[in-house]
Design a protein around this motif. Sequence first.
Motif, PDB file in Angstrom:
ATOM      1  N   THR A 139      -0.879   7.872   2.590  1.00  0.00           N
ATOM      2  CA  THR A 139      -0.374   6.605   1.373  1.00  0.00           C
ATOM      3  C   THR A 139      -0.782   5.292   1.624  1.00  0.00           C
ATOM      4  O   THR A 139      -1.563   5.415   3.513  1.00  0.00           O
ATOM      5  CB  THR A 139       1.053   6.635   2.128  1.00  0.00           C
ATOM      6  OG1 THR A 139       1.830   8.276   1.928  1.00  0.00           O
ATOM      7  CG2 THR A 139       2.064   5.583   1.540  1.00  0.00           C
ATOM      8  N   ASP A 141      -1.583   1.464   3.115  1.00  0.00           N
ATOM      9  CA  ASP A 141      -1.290   0.359   4.225  1.00  0.00           C
ATOM     10  C   ASP A 141      -1.665   0.063   4.401  1.00  0.00           C
ATOM     11  O   ASP A 141      -2.766   0.506   4.941  1.00  0.00           O
ATOM     12  CB  ASP A 141      -0.095   1.247   5.125  1.00  0.00           C
ATOM     13  CG  ASP A 141       0.589   0.085   6.170  1.00  0.00           C
ATOM     14  OD1 ASP A 141       1.307   0.582   5.831  1.00  0.00           O
ATOM     15  OD2 ASP A 141      -0.411   0.546   7.490  1.00  0.00           O
ATOM     16  N   LEU A 146      -2.368   6.078   5.962  1.00  0.00           N
ATOM     17  CA  LEU A 146      -1.130   6.972   6.545  1.00  0.00           C
ATOM     18  C   LEU A 146      -0.504   8.557   6.484  1.00  0.00           C
ATOM     19  O   LEU A 146      -0.684   8.682   5.459  1.00  0.00           O
ATOM     20  CB  LEU A 146       0.274   5.698   6.679  1.00  0.00           C
ATOM     21  CG  LEU A 146       0.317   4.723   7.325  1.00  0.00           C
ATOM     22  CD1 LEU A 146       1.882   4.008   7.371  1.00  0.00           C
ATOM     23  CD2 LEU A 146       0.293   4.888   9.210  1.00  0.00           C
ATOM     24  N   ASN A 209       2.601   9.905  10.495  1.00  0.00           N
ATOM     25  CA  ASN A 209       2.099   8.115  10.476  1.00  0.00           C
ATOM     26  C   ASN A 209       0.440   8.145  11.280  1.00  0.00           C
ATOM     27  O   ASN A 209       0.486   6.722  12.002  1.00  0.00           O
ATOM     28  CB  ASN A 209       2.888   7.274  10.615  1.00  0.00           C
ATOM     29  CG  ASN A 209       3.983   7.421  10.313  1.00  0.00           C
ATOM     30  OD1 ASN A 209       3.983   7.714   8.567  1.00  0.00           O
ATOM     31  ND2 ASN A 209       5.185   6.913  10.435  1.00  0.00           N
ATOM     32  N   ARG A 211      -2.310   6.514  11.292  1.00  0.00           N
ATOM     33  CA  ARG A 211      -3.339   4.815  10.211  1.00  0.00           C
ATOM     34  C   ARG A 211      -4.615   5.928  10.660  1.00  0.00           C
ATOM     35  O   ARG A 211      -5.706   5.883  11.526  1.00  0.00           O
ATOM     36  CB  ARG A 211      -2.936   4.118  11.920  1.00  0.00           C
ATOM     37  CG  ARG A 211      -3.445   2.867  11.377  1.00  0.00           C
ATOM     38  CD  ARG A 211      -2.563   1.689  11.411  1.00  0.00           C
ATOM     39  NE  ARG A 211      -1.499   1.752  11.276  1.00  0.00           N
ATOM     40  CZ  ARG A 211      -0.834   1.231  10.292  1.00  0.00           C
ATOM     41  NH1 ARG A 211      -1.430   0.770   9.183  1.00  0.00           N
ATOM     42  NH2 ARG A 211       0.492   1.082  10.274  1.00  0.00           N
TER      43      ARG A 211
END
Length: 383
Positions: A139, A141, A146, A209, A211
């Motif tokens: 996703t 971000d 993420l 999550n 990164r």
Amino acid sequence: MTFAAPKLDELPEVTAEIAAHAAEHDRTGDLPWPGLEIAHRAGLLTATVGTRFGGPGLGHRDTARILTALGEGDASVALLAANNLGTHAAQAVHPSWPAAAYDDLLRRSEKGPALANAVRAEPELGAPARGGLPKTALTRDGDGWLLNGRKAYATGGTGLAYHVVWAVTDDDRVGHAIVAGDNDGITWVDTWDHIGLRASNTHDVIYENVRLPLDAFVEIPRGADGVYRDPAAATGPGSFGHPALYIGVARAARSAFAEYARHRVPAALGRPIAETERIQSVAGEIDLQIVQAETLLHGALLRLEAGDPGLLPELSAIKVAIARSVIAATQTAVAALGNPGLSRHNPLERHLRDALCIRVHPPQEDAVLLASGRRVLKKESEK
């Protein structure tokens, strides 16, 4: 960075060194770091690093020789090496990793074993080669991504320096995320309690999550018809690394069988069973199956090097034939010895357990036979 070419004439010595640790790690299930260190010092884990990156850039046949030698020593070490060598080989042909990430992997590889592997299967999806798309998601971000999802059968476990994670972006693109193994948000779940390859640490992994920079996503293009086709389902020369390592397992079974036969002296016989025609015939059958597998492997790679276009549709069937020969060789050895062949005191039972794992690598036998049969029947109907 410069990586020296391995000395292939020293492979027997490497095999013997690695084999000395194999039984212990099979029992404990721990990552086989001693074997990996031995392979690293011999230059075997970086043998396919491309020349553009300072590596020796070994080809498919030499890579197969390396993996057969490693498989003869310890199948788990060989599997980890096969995945690593395949990653470097792919990068040598089509560089796709972010430059900083691949440079980091190479720097780590100078210091010690630095493993990379594709992390693709999922608990719900099963084997990716069977079709379907992953739930693991990337996703956007800010200026990065993420990563979230759960993967199964992530060979290498906590020993992976880099994960190549199959995922779908929030705008429906499919590809791989290049993920450093020490990133925050990665949790391992110890699910691997398998019959074979017990030290391969093929556990589940959860990404929560995690990164990543924007260039960590490497898109896999869809076909001209707009359909995504899983590259793992395609058989090419690079996919023969796994069959090569299992040929090494069959070789180890042959050696264990011969060792036992030379030293087993039943009271009723009064001489080693190796001197009987029955055991000699069994040894011959084991050898026949291994010769057949090796000839198929190297014959196919030689034909590919020669540019034989007629071989491509047959590659999957050749892999199945190699698998059948590997399993036949090990099963023949175990069956001939009866109870001793199945004892944990005899390495044969470990070799059999490891050999059976050859069936799980894509493409699986049922899919290959179906595709081959359809091709044959279509060809015959067109005559």
